[in-house]
Write a protein that holds these residues in place. Structure first.
Motif, PDB file in Angstrom:
ATOM      1  N   GLY A 188       0.647  -1.063   0.024  1.00 21.17           N
ATOM      2  CA  GLY A 188       0.086   0.035   0.132  1.00 21.17           C
ATOM      3  C   GLY A 188       1.016   1.226   0.053  1.00 21.17           C
ATOM      4  N   SER A 189       0.932   1.955   1.102  1.00 16.97           N
ATOM      5  CA  SER A 189       1.830   3.162   1.138  1.00 16.97           C
ATOM      6  C   SER A 189       3.244   2.767   1.107  1.00 16.97           C
ATOM      7  CB  SER A 189       1.589   3.672   2.565  1.00 16.97           C
ATOM      8  OG  SER A 189       2.272   2.745   3.507  1.00 16.97           O
ATOM      9  N   LEU A 190       4.034   3.819   0.839  1.00 18.10           N
ATOM     10  CA  LEU A 190       5.439   3.949   0.712  1.00 18.10           C
ATOM     11  C   LEU A 190       6.118   3.351   1.672  1.00 18.10           C
ATOM     12  CD1 LEU A 190       7.835   6.479  -1.173  1.00 18.10           C
ATOM     13  CD2 LEU A 190       8.360   5.898   1.329  1.00 18.10           C
ATOM     14  N   GLU A 191       5.427   3.620   3.030  1.00 19.27           N
ATOM     15  CA  GLU A 191       6.164   3.107   4.375  1.00 19.27           C
ATOM     16  C   GLU A 191       5.864   1.788   4.194  1.00 19.27           C
ATOM     17  OE1 GLU A 191       4.247   5.823   3.980  1.00 19.27           O
ATOM     18  OE2 GLU A 191       5.734   7.448   4.359  1.00 19.27           O
ATOM     19  N   ASN A 192       4.854   1.209   4.064  1.00 18.14           N
ATOM     20  CA  ASN A 192       4.559  -0.092   4.218  1.00 18.14           C
ATOM     21  C   ASN A 192       5.398  -1.056   3.173  1.00 18.14           C
ATOM     22  OD1 ASN A 192       2.734   0.150   6.020  1.00 18.14           O
ATOM     23  ND2 ASN A 192       0.813  -0.278   5.024  1.00 18.14           N
ATOM     24  N   ARG A 193       5.434  -0.348   1.827  1.00 21.33           N
ATOM     25  CA  ARG A 193       6.169  -1.253   0.752  1.00 21.33           C
ATOM     26  C   ARG A 193       7.861  -1.301   1.146  1.00 21.33           C
ATOM     27  NH1 ARG A 193       3.890   2.514  -2.593  1.00 21.33           N
ATOM     28  NH2 ARG A 193       5.786   3.203  -3.368  1.00 21.33           N
ATOM     29  N   TYR A 194       8.106  -0.273   1.853  1.00 23.71           N
ATOM     30  CA  TYR A 194       9.770  -0.428   2.639  1.00 23.71           C
ATOM     31  C   TYR A 194       9.957  -1.101   3.640  1.00 23.71           C
ATOM     32  CZ  TYR A 194      13.902   1.872   4.009  1.00 23.71           C
ATOM     33  OH  TYR A 194      15.281   2.174   4.712  1.00 23.71           O
ATOM     34  N   ARG A 195       8.633  -1.559   4.162  1.00 23.27           N
ATOM     35  CA  ARG A 195       8.903  -2.342   5.681  1.00 23.27           C
ATOM     36  C   ARG A 195       9.710  -3.498   5.515  1.00 23.27           C
ATOM     37  NH1 ARG A 195       5.841  -1.374   9.644  1.00 23.27           N
ATOM     38  NH2 ARG A 195       4.078  -0.523   8.272  1.00 23.27           N
ATOM     39  N   MET A 196       9.705  -4.323   4.611  1.00 25.27           N
ATOM     40  CA  MET A 196      10.651  -5.633   4.596  1.00 25.27           C
ATOM     41  C   MET A 196      11.949  -5.270   4.346  1.00 25.27           C
ATOM     42  SD  MET A 196      10.716  -9.000   2.106  1.00 25.27           S
ATOM     43  CE  MET A 196      11.840 -10.251   2.775  1.00 25.27           C
ATOM     44  N   ILE A 201      17.419  -4.628   6.752  1.00 26.44           N
ATOM     45  CA  ILE A 201      18.603  -3.768   7.246  1.00 26.44           C
ATOM     46  C   ILE A 201      18.880  -3.785   8.601  1.00 26.44           C
ATOM     47  CG2 ILE A 201      19.393  -1.117   7.433  1.00 26.44           C
ATOM     48  CD1 ILE A 201      17.684  -0.700   4.795  1.00 26.44           C
ATOM     49  N   GLU A 202      17.644  -3.693   9.418  1.00 30.99           N
ATOM     50  CA  GLU A 202      18.013  -3.870  10.983  1.00 30.99           C
ATOM     51  C   GLU A 202      18.476  -5.229  11.286  1.00 30.99           C
ATOM     52  OE1 GLU A 202      17.626  -1.579  13.134  1.00 30.99           O
ATOM     53  OE2 GLU A 202      17.512  -0.318  11.265  1.00 30.99           O
ATOM     54  N   GLU A 236      16.017   8.704   2.307  1.00 31.97           N
ATOM     55  CA  GLU A 236      15.832   9.234   3.502  1.00 31.97           C
ATOM     56  C   GLU A 236      15.709   8.493   4.747  1.00 31.97           C
ATOM     57  OE1 GLU A 236      12.631  12.068   2.978  1.00 31.97           O
ATOM     58  OE2 GLU A 236      14.172  13.630   2.243  1.00 31.97           O
ATOM     59  N   LYS A 237      14.926   7.173   4.546  1.00 35.62           N
ATOM     60  CA  LYS A 237      14.575   6.175   5.466  1.00 35.62           C
ATOM     61  C   LYS A 237      16.218   5.325   5.615  1.00 35.62           C
ATOM     62  CE  LYS A 237       9.598   5.654   4.657  1.00 35.62           C
ATOM     63  NZ  LYS A 237       9.438   6.370   6.141  1.00 35.62           N
ATOM     64  N   MET A 238      16.661   5.028   4.397  1.00 35.77           N
ATOM     65  CA  MET A 238      17.970   4.256   4.655  1.00 35.77           C
ATOM     66  C   MET A 238      19.001   5.017   5.407  1.00 35.77           C
ATOM     67  SD  MET A 238      18.244   2.933   0.725  1.00 35.77           S
ATOM     68  CE  MET A 238      16.660   2.434  -0.180  1.00 35.77           C
ATOM     69  N   LYS A 239      19.040   6.498   4.824  1.00 32.50           N
ATOM     70  CA  LYS A 239      20.027   7.157   5.810  1.00 32.50           C
ATOM     71  C   LYS A 239      19.580   7.127   7.282  1.00 32.50           C
ATOM     72  CE  LYS A 239      21.532  11.937   6.080  1.00 32.50           C
ATOM     73  NZ  LYS A 239      21.680  13.270   5.506  1.00 32.50           N
ATOM     74  N   ALA A 240      18.454   7.148   7.779  1.00 25.77           N
ATOM     75  CA  ALA A 240      18.206   7.287   9.103  1.00 25.77           C
ATOM     76  C   ALA A 240      18.466   5.845   9.812  1.00 25.77           C
ATOM     77  CB  ALA A 240      16.672   7.533   9.244  1.00 25.77           C
ATOM     78  N   GLN A 241      18.455   4.741   8.767  1.00 27.80           N
ATOM     79  CA  GLN A 241      18.757   3.446   9.467  1.00 27.80           C
ATOM     80  C   GLN A 241      20.270   3.004   9.652  1.00 27.80           C
ATOM     81  OE1 GLN A 241      15.891   0.974   6.726  1.00 27.80           O
ATOM     82  NE2 GLN A 241      16.156  -0.063   8.875  1.00 27.80           N
ATOM     83  N   GLY A 242      20.916   4.193   9.061  1.00 26.45           N
ATOM     84  CA  GLY A 242      22.557   3.872   9.063  1.00 26.45           C
ATOM     85  C   GLY A 242      23.186   3.565   7.676  1.00 26.45           C
ATOM     86  N   VAL A 243      22.259   3.251   6.579  1.00 27.71           N
ATOM     87  CA  VAL A 243      22.985   3.047   5.386  1.00 27.71           C
ATOM     88  C   VAL A 243      24.123   3.947   5.059  1.00 27.71           C
ATOM     89  CG1 VAL A 243      22.496   2.646   3.005  1.00 27.71           C
ATOM     90  CG2 VAL A 243      20.962   1.630   4.542  1.00 27.71           C
ATOM     91  N   ASP A 244      25.213   3.676   4.411  1.00 23.42           N
ATOM     92  CA  ASP A 244      26.199   4.546   4.089  1.00 23.42           C
ATOM     93  C   ASP A 244      26.145   5.033   2.795  1.00 23.42           C
ATOM     94  OD1 ASP A 244      27.810   4.279   6.610  1.00 23.42           O
ATOM     95  OD2 ASP A 244      27.774   2.192   6.180  1.00 23.42           O
ATOM     96  N   LEU A 245      25.582   4.048   1.741  1.00 24.38           N
ATOM     97  CA  LEU A 245      25.660   4.503   0.297  1.00 24.38           C
ATOM     98  C   LEU A 245      24.455   3.823  -0.407  1.00 24.38           C
ATOM     99  CD1 LEU A 245      28.820   4.962  -2.073  1.00 24.38           C
ATOM    100  CD2 LEU A 245      26.958   3.188  -2.673  1.00 24.38           C
ATOM    101  N   VAL A 276      19.110  14.298  -0.599  1.00 22.78           N
ATOM    102  CA  VAL A 276      19.136  13.413   0.826  1.00 22.78           C
ATOM    103  C   VAL A 276      20.584  13.789   1.814  1.00 22.78           C
ATOM    104  CG1 VAL A 276      18.782  11.262   1.997  1.00 22.78           C
ATOM    105  CG2 VAL A 276      17.609  11.804  -0.005  1.00 22.78           C
ATOM    106  N   GLY A 277      21.550  13.959   1.201  1.00 24.62           N
ATOM    107  CA  GLY A 277      22.729  14.076   1.768  1.00 24.62           C
ATOM    108  C   GLY A 277      23.208  12.696   2.158  1.00 24.62           C
ATOM    109  N   ILE A 278      23.300  11.852   1.450  1.00 21.87           N
ATOM    110  CA  ILE A 278      23.731  10.503   1.634  1.00 21.87           C
ATOM    111  C   ILE A 278      24.737  10.125   0.305  1.00 21.87           C
ATOM    112  CG2 ILE A 278      21.893   9.301   0.251  1.00 21.87           C
ATOM    113  CD1 ILE A 278      22.208   7.029   2.315  1.00 21.87           C
ATOM    114  N   ALA A 279      25.780   9.429   0.536  1.00 19.34           N
ATOM    115  CA  ALA A 279      26.710   9.007  -0.490  1.00 19.34           C
ATOM    116  C   ALA A 279      26.025   7.941  -1.396  1.00 19.34           C
ATOM    117  CB  ALA A 279      27.912   8.218   0.151  1.00 19.34           C
ATOM    118  N   THR A 280      26.420   8.205  -2.677  1.00 19.77           N
ATOM    119  CA  THR A 280      25.965   7.353  -3.952  1.00 19.77           C
ATOM    120  C   THR A 280      26.952   6.731  -4.820  1.00 19.77           C
ATOM    121  OG1 THR A 280      25.609   9.362  -5.317  1.00 19.77           O
ATOM    122  CG2 THR A 280      23.683   8.730  -4.020  1.00 19.77           C
ATOM    123  N   GLY A 281      26.532   5.468  -5.389  1.00 19.87           N
ATOM    124  CA  GLY A 281      27.369   5.213  -6.423  1.00 19.87           C
ATOM    125  C   GLY A 281      26.804   5.310  -7.739  1.00 19.87           C
TER     126      GLY A 281
END
Length: 343
Positions: A188-196, A201-202, A236-245, A276-281
């Motif tokens: 459904g929502s973006l938040e829900n689709r991101y849940r898995m 990641i956690e 933005e969610k990945m960055k909040a979880q500590g993803v580096d790139l 977002v201010g996160i590193a990218t490849g």
């Protein structure tokens, strides 16, 4: 002035000697065991000799029923650790860092006798096989598969871990509204689709504290699908979880004709990095050193992922250095007077 492509880059306590990354590419050169073979030792170590800063072998599959294709390398069993450690050690010997991309092919699985799994029972393109919709219990078991894979990545001595959430594979099928039509908390929502992906990641972080990348398909190339704008929110969610790139690839959810041209996927890496201010490849038909240098000098990405060009030329970094007028370290054996120095 030194070309930026050949400057070191550090994430956490890992430093790559340059910004050149060998992108993960399927070789399908193992067997049912999923174990490292002589081909892998030769193929990847050659790119270390060629002066890549970071080398990703092909996707390491977290479940034997999640193969992208026959002969994929596996990381679903503790028996895989020994061979992977040998591969890592050999690459390290020649000065490159090593990344492990872990993933599951989901509804794009190709394995005889296996019915694919996915977020929803929607076939890929015109595939006659309808995938099985994962239950909540199935999802939790798969999260554990990723966690156990992360433990094995650590035990094998890899420097970087990347979660594969692109190209229409399992985690990507949850992210895209084209393949995820669930009505529970995973759809459904973006938040829900991101849940898995969030849960993966956690879980991975309980076993892995080093540099953490996520590969994405920044656009689905189809109306109603994800776009780089969508992935600004995901990143933005990945960055909040500590993803580096965020490793910015594209496509794979739907079979569509894509207009491919040099640097065609770079705008997504640029957008995500700077909004977002996160590193990218950056990846996508980057063929020359000047292309790579432009991307880095204009702060459009932090690392350059090279795919097909590394299949053509294991010494692509040397060719790029010559083009950019950069002096780089070269194995003494490959210099004009190397044989004399070695006596």
């Amino acid at each position: 002035m030194m070309a930026k492509l050949f400057t070191p880059y550090s994430i956490k306590d890992i430093t790559f000697k340059n910004r050149i990354v060998m992108s993960p590419m399927c070789m399908h050169s193992s067997d049912e065991s999923g174990e490292v073979k002589n081909f892998h030792l030769t193929h990847y170590t050659a790119r270390a000799l060629g002066q890549a800063g970071l080398i990703f072998p092909e996707t390491l599959v977290v479940d034997p029923d999640g193969l992208i294709g026959p002969g994929d390398l596996g990381i679903w069993d503790d028996n895989h650790v020994k061979g992977l450690k040998n591969l890592v050690d050999q690459i390290h010997e020649f000065g490159a860092k090593v990344g492990a991309q872990i993933g599951h092919a989901g509804r794009r699985t190709i394995k005889e006798g296996v019915t694919p799994i996915s977020a929803s029972p929607i076939p890929y393109h015109e595939d006659p096989i309808t995938p099985i919709e994962m239950t909540k219990d199935d999802i939790q078991r798969m999260v554990i598969r990723f966690r156990e894979a992360a433990r094995r990545v650590h035990e094998a001595g890899f420097d970087v871990l990347e979660i594969h959430s692109a190209h229409g594979y399992l985690l990507n099928s949850f992210l895209s509204p084209l393949s995820n039509q669930r009505t529970d908390e995973y759809g459904g929502s973006l938040e829900n689709r991101y849940r898995m992906l969030e849960e993966v990641i956690e879980a991975v972080k309980t076993e892995w504290t080093g540099p953490l990348f996520v590969r994405i398909s920044s656009t689905d190339y189809k109306e109603g699908g994800n776009t780089p704008g969508t992935f600004v929110e995901y990143a933005e969610k990945m960055k909040a979880q500590g993803v580096d790139l965020v490793d910015c690839s594209a496509g794979g959810i739907a079979k569509v004709e894509v207009d491919k041209y040099p640097n065609y996927q770079v705008p997504a890496a640029d957008k995500i990095r700077n909004e977002v201010g996160i590193a990218t490849g950056a990846v996508g038909l980057i063929k020359t050193g000047s292309q790579a240098e432009e991307i880095l000098k204009n702060n459009r990405a932090d690392l350059i992922f090279i795919g097909r060009e590394f299949l053509k030329n294991p010494f692509w970094p040397r060719a790029a250095a010559e083009e950019l007028g950069a002096d780089i370290e070269v194995p003494v054996q490959y210099t004009r007077y190397g044989s004399q120095w070695l006596k």
